[in-house]
Design a protein around this motif. Structure first.
Motif: not given
Length: 701
Positions: A8-14, A134-137, A139-144, A238-239
């Motif tokens: 979430v933090e990475i998404t906000e910063k990007v 595999q499971e899609s993440c 938050v990060l795939t939405e950022l992509l 990413l944490d």
């Protein structure tokens, strides 16, 4: 300074950088534990792939051996890569070639498996297992996806042994491939981002950009952050601490458990309960066990093409294909759907009148009419009536022991019947063989393999009589009961149960309500009606109440038809289709659970006990549901059979039925009809729990 951020933090910063115009034009994402996580700890993925590959390779190959061989080959390939001036990396393709060479040398591969076949199976299994774990993440795939819409260049960068083409299949599976401009893997370049960081230099060179024009996002501190920053890239770490702890826990659980003795029984029961099937939920478990055992049997017997016979084979084939795709990523054993029925194939199997005595029909149906005899030979109603009119014979009247009657002897010796019979027999056989050949000669020669529900294998006998003598016909069935005409070229195998040469374990569970298999495996269409020239079918289709299901043969000359009866369509849509939808989903969940674990499947007794719940301890709604079913007898006798209770049963009648039952239980209950239905018809359903407990105890004690 904190350099580690949540998704979430990475998404906000990007997004802040996007709004300010300060985000580099190129964004690279790590894949594993960034865009996707695994449901198992990473190394377990290789073990699962080895387990599935071992099933394909056959009985002589253990998955533990494959896994150990793999580990040794990986080390060897990495050393060779370093010696050649690259990083300690390898490709899945090189791994497959080396593994095949060793397995072939040791004799652990089946004779039919060449290098190309092994390699295809190996790669597809690896990809299938990766998809399953595999499971899609989110938050990060939405950022992509957000960055893709903003027209940024997006690349995947991964230290992994898949090529970019193989990797793209994973991206397509997760629905993000269209957002990706390119893929950089250590396998394609023999350079790593984590080991030496040289993969970043390759990326900069390939993209013809400056390092500071790239942002790298990933979970690995060394590979995705330190090495990227050292090469001049911008980076965000990413944490994934919680995910790493999860992997450690999963690995510890595997270490502490005995995989050889541990099973998935509790997981399977959870899946059964979650599905909430309206009736006969355990049938989903039974069908999964059958499909898995069927695949193992066919694979061990080196079967490459298998025909699922209509109508029950339509749904069985769906389960069979789904099982293979989830476990192996492809159809290891090619499956075909064959439109056959006793009536449609019987006429094709008959000989000329000089040699034919119709004993295979009269052995089961003695007191029948000329109508029923002629319809069993697959004449249309119009033609059957015409033959009887020309010979002045009764059409509808049932004649006691028709075969030995004076009327029948006169009938079969007549020129009128002979002419109709020979033309019809020859034409039907010709078109049936044309239909078989449309599947390809390699599918039917030198052996022909079929799957059906059971029980004696009469359709197989008919097919055997149609094919050349040198073709071996193999039939695999849910169950066999006194199978007929078994020879070296007409072999039959009961997968769940069989009474030859002796009773198989738990036969009295699976055999207790055979009609349940037949009814719940209904098809979207009616019974196979015949094989015709297009012009002939156009003239007869209305009289036959049938539809063209498919065309086959050269220039589409052969029409394969099926009956089209409103009663059957209604039954399937209202009663059967909803249950099959639930069974298909259950099959998917059971297969995925099996694919995600190194534990064993429960054994046959476990599945038999679950199946026994349905047949010995049914719920009232299940007995009522079954009593409302019906099916068309389409050979010998042409009538609908149902299981309903007709009218109210008086108290005195119930007392008489009870006395009869107590006097001779076997005579009343052992008629081949499901015991709960018999007791309900007799008005004695209150005895079902007692009868069920007695039968269950007799089998499982």
């Amino acid at each position: 300074m904190n350099t580690m951020f949540t998704g979430v933090e990475i998404t906000e910063k990007v997004k802040e950088k996007v709004n300010s115009g300060s985000l580099p034009r190129i964004v690279c994402f790590d894949y594993f534990d960034t865009l996707v996580t695994r449901k198992v700890y990473p190394e377990a993925t290789k073990k699962l792939a080895a387990r599935n590959l071992a099933v394909i390779c056959g009985e002589s190959c253990r998955w533990q051996t494959l896994y150990e061989l793999r580990a040794g080959i990986e080390k060897k390939l990495c050393k060779e890569s370093v010696a050649a001036g690259f990083d300690a990396e390898f490709t899945i393709n090189d791994l497959g070639e080396e593994l095949f060479s060793i397995l072939q040398h040791t004799g652990w591969l089946p004779d039919w498996m060449d290098e190309k076949t092994f390699f295809t199976c190996f790669i597809s299994t690896e990809i299938a297992v990766e998809k399953n774990v595999q499971e899609s993440c989110y938050v990060l795939t939405e950022l992509l996806k957000f960055l893709h819409k903003k027209q940024y260049e997006i690349y995947i960068v991964s230290d992994f042994y898949f090529s970019r083409e193989q990797f793209r299949l994973l991206l397509e599976y997760h629905g993000i491939s269209k957002c990706i401009h390119g893929i950089f893997t250590s396998a394609d370049n023999r350079l790593s981002k984590g080991g030496t960081g040289r993969l970043y230099e390759e990326i900069i060179s390939r993209l013809s950009c400056n390092a500071e024009e790239i942002l790298m996002i990933g979970d690995n501190r060394r590979a995705d952050y330190d090495m990227a920053v050292n090469r001049g890239l911008q980076a965000m770490h990413l944490d994934r601490g919680e995910q790493y702890e999860k992997y450690s826990t999963l690995q510890m659980k595997e270490t502490e458990s005995s995989l050889e003795n541990d099973t998935l029984s509790s997981v399977f029961m959870e899946i059964l309960e979650e599905q909430e099937v309206s009736c006969f939920g355990e049938m989903g478990l039974t069908l999964w066990y059958f499909i898995r055992q069927l695949f193992i049997r066919l694979n061990n017997d080196s079967v490459h093409d298998v025909f699922f016979c209509s109508k029950e084979g339509e749904f069985l084939r769906k389960l069979f294909i789904q099982f293979q795709l989830l476990c192996f990523g492809r159809e290891i054993i090619r499956s075909h759907y064959l439109l056959v029925s006793r009536k449609a194939t019987f006429i094709c199997s008959l000989d000329s009148l000089e040699k034919e005595d119709f004993s295979r029909l009269f052995a089961h149906y003695r007191d029948i009419s000329f109508k029923e005899f002629l319809l069993s030979l697959n004449f249309s109603v119009k033609t059957a009536k015409k033959i009887c009119e020309l010979l002045e014979l009764p059409y509808n009247t049932r004649i006691q022991d028709l075969e030995k009657s004076f009327e029948f002897q006169s009938f079969v010796s007549s020129d009128i019947f002979r002419d109709f019979y020979e033309i019809h027999r020859v034409e039907q056989k010709k078109h049936f063989l044309s239909y078989l050949e449309s599947f390809g000669k390699e599918a039917i020669s030198p052996s022909f393999t079929m799957v059906d529900v059971g029980w004696k294998g009469s359709i197989q006998n008919n097919i055997r009589r149609c094919l050349p003598e040198d073709i071996v016909v193999n039939g695999y069935y849910i169950g066999l009961l006194s199978p007929t005409e078994v020879t070296e070229t007409n072999r039959k195998h009961g997968v769940l149960f069989s009474d030859v040469p002796v009773h198989s374990p738990f036969i009295h569970v699976f055999n207790n309500n055979r009609s349940l298999f037949e009814m719940l495996l209904g098809a979207t269409h009616g019974s196979a009606d015949g094989y015709f020239d297009e012009k002939v079918f156009a003239d007869e289709k209305d009289h036959r109440k049938s539809l063209a299901f498919s065309h086959s043969g050269k220039n589409d000359q052969t029409v394969v038809s099926v009956l089209d009866l409103p009663e059957e369509r209604k039954l399937f849509k209202e009663k059967i289709e909803p249950l099959q939808g639930a069974y298909l989903q259950m099959n998917r969940e059971l297969t995925k659970a099996f694919s995600l674990s190194l534990k064993n499947s429960p054994d046959l007794q476990w599945f038999a006990e679950r199946h026994a719940r349905m047949v010995f301890f049914p719920e009232k709604r299940e007995v009522i549901f079954f009593s409302m079913l019906y099916h068309l007898e389409n050979f010998g006798l042409f009538e609908f059979t149902d299981f309903q209770v007709t009218g109210d049963i008086s108290f005195s009648r119930k007392v008489k039925n009870l006395r009869l039952l107590l006097k001779d239980p076997a005579m009343v209950l052992e008629t081949g009809v499901w015991q709960p239905v018999i007791l309900r018809r007799l008005g004695l359903e209150f005895l079902q729990p007692l009868d069920g407990r007695k039968r269950f105890k007799r089998i499982f004690s």
